[in-house]
Write a protein that holds these residues in place. Structure first.
Motif, PDB file in Angstrom:
ATOM      1  N   ASP A   9      -6.361  72.221  37.233  1.00  0.00           N
ATOM      2  CA  ASP A   9      -7.133  71.883  38.428  1.00  0.00           C
ATOM      3  C   ASP A   9      -7.174  70.386  38.696  1.00  0.00           C
ATOM      4  N   ASP A  10      -6.851  69.565  37.701  1.00  0.00           N
ATOM      5  CA  ASP A  10      -6.879  68.118  37.885  1.00  0.00           C
ATOM      6  C   ASP A  10      -5.615  67.589  38.558  1.00  0.00           C
ATOM      7  N   SER A  12      -2.696  67.022  41.351  1.00  0.00           N
ATOM      8  CA  SER A  12      -2.802  66.830  42.785  1.00  0.00           C
ATOM      9  C   SER A  12      -1.494  67.200  43.475  1.00  0.00           C
ATOM     10  N   ASP A  46      -3.518  70.495  48.806  1.00  0.00           N
ATOM     11  CA  ASP A  46      -4.600  70.024  47.957  1.00  0.00           C
ATOM     12  C   ASP A  46      -5.955  70.482  48.491  1.00  0.00           C
ATOM     13  N   LYS A  49      -6.339  74.202  47.822  1.00  0.00           N
ATOM     14  CA  LYS A  49      -6.624  74.458  46.412  1.00  0.00           C
ATOM     15  C   LYS A  49      -8.084  74.170  46.102  1.00  0.00           C
ATOM     16  N   LYS A  50      -8.604  73.060  46.627  1.00  0.00           N
ATOM     17  CA  LYS A  50      -9.999  72.700  46.361  1.00  0.00           C
ATOM     18  C   LYS A  50     -10.964  73.685  47.004  1.00  0.00           C
ATOM     19  N   SER A  51     -10.630  74.192  48.187  1.00  0.00           N
ATOM     20  CA  SER A  51     -11.516  75.168  48.820  1.00  0.00           C
ATOM     21  C   SER A  51     -11.494  76.494  48.063  1.00  0.00           C
ATOM     22  N   LYS A  54     -13.778  76.018  45.036  1.00  0.00           N
ATOM     23  CA  LYS A  54     -15.186  76.102  45.423  1.00  0.00           C
ATOM     24  C   LYS A  54     -15.585  77.537  45.714  1.00  0.00           C
TER      25      LYS A  54
END
Length: 61
Positions: A9-10, A12, A46, A49-51, A54
């Motif tokens: 997850d880190d 990018s 990116d 992926k972040k959504s 969450k």
């Protein structure tokens, strides 16, 4: 103090998109266009992926 372990997850997609954008820009002799497309595609991936992260965190709690 908590220690942060490096995980998938880190990573990018922005840097990956930039690398591919520069590569394709050099191949097709349109460096500026390649960089712009690489950054835009990387930023979109990116953000997606972040959504998703969450969304998954909300479902767990």
């Amino acid at each position: 103090m908590s220690k942060h372990k490096k995980s998938y997850d880190d990573d990018s997609y922005l840097t990956l998109g930039l690398c591919f954008g520069v590569s394709f820009g050099l191949i097709f002799n349109h460096l500026a266009l390649g960089i712009a497309l690489g950054i835009s595609i990387g930023a979109a991936l990116d953000g997606q992926k972040k959504s998703n992260i969450k969304k998954n965190n909300k479902q767990k709690h």
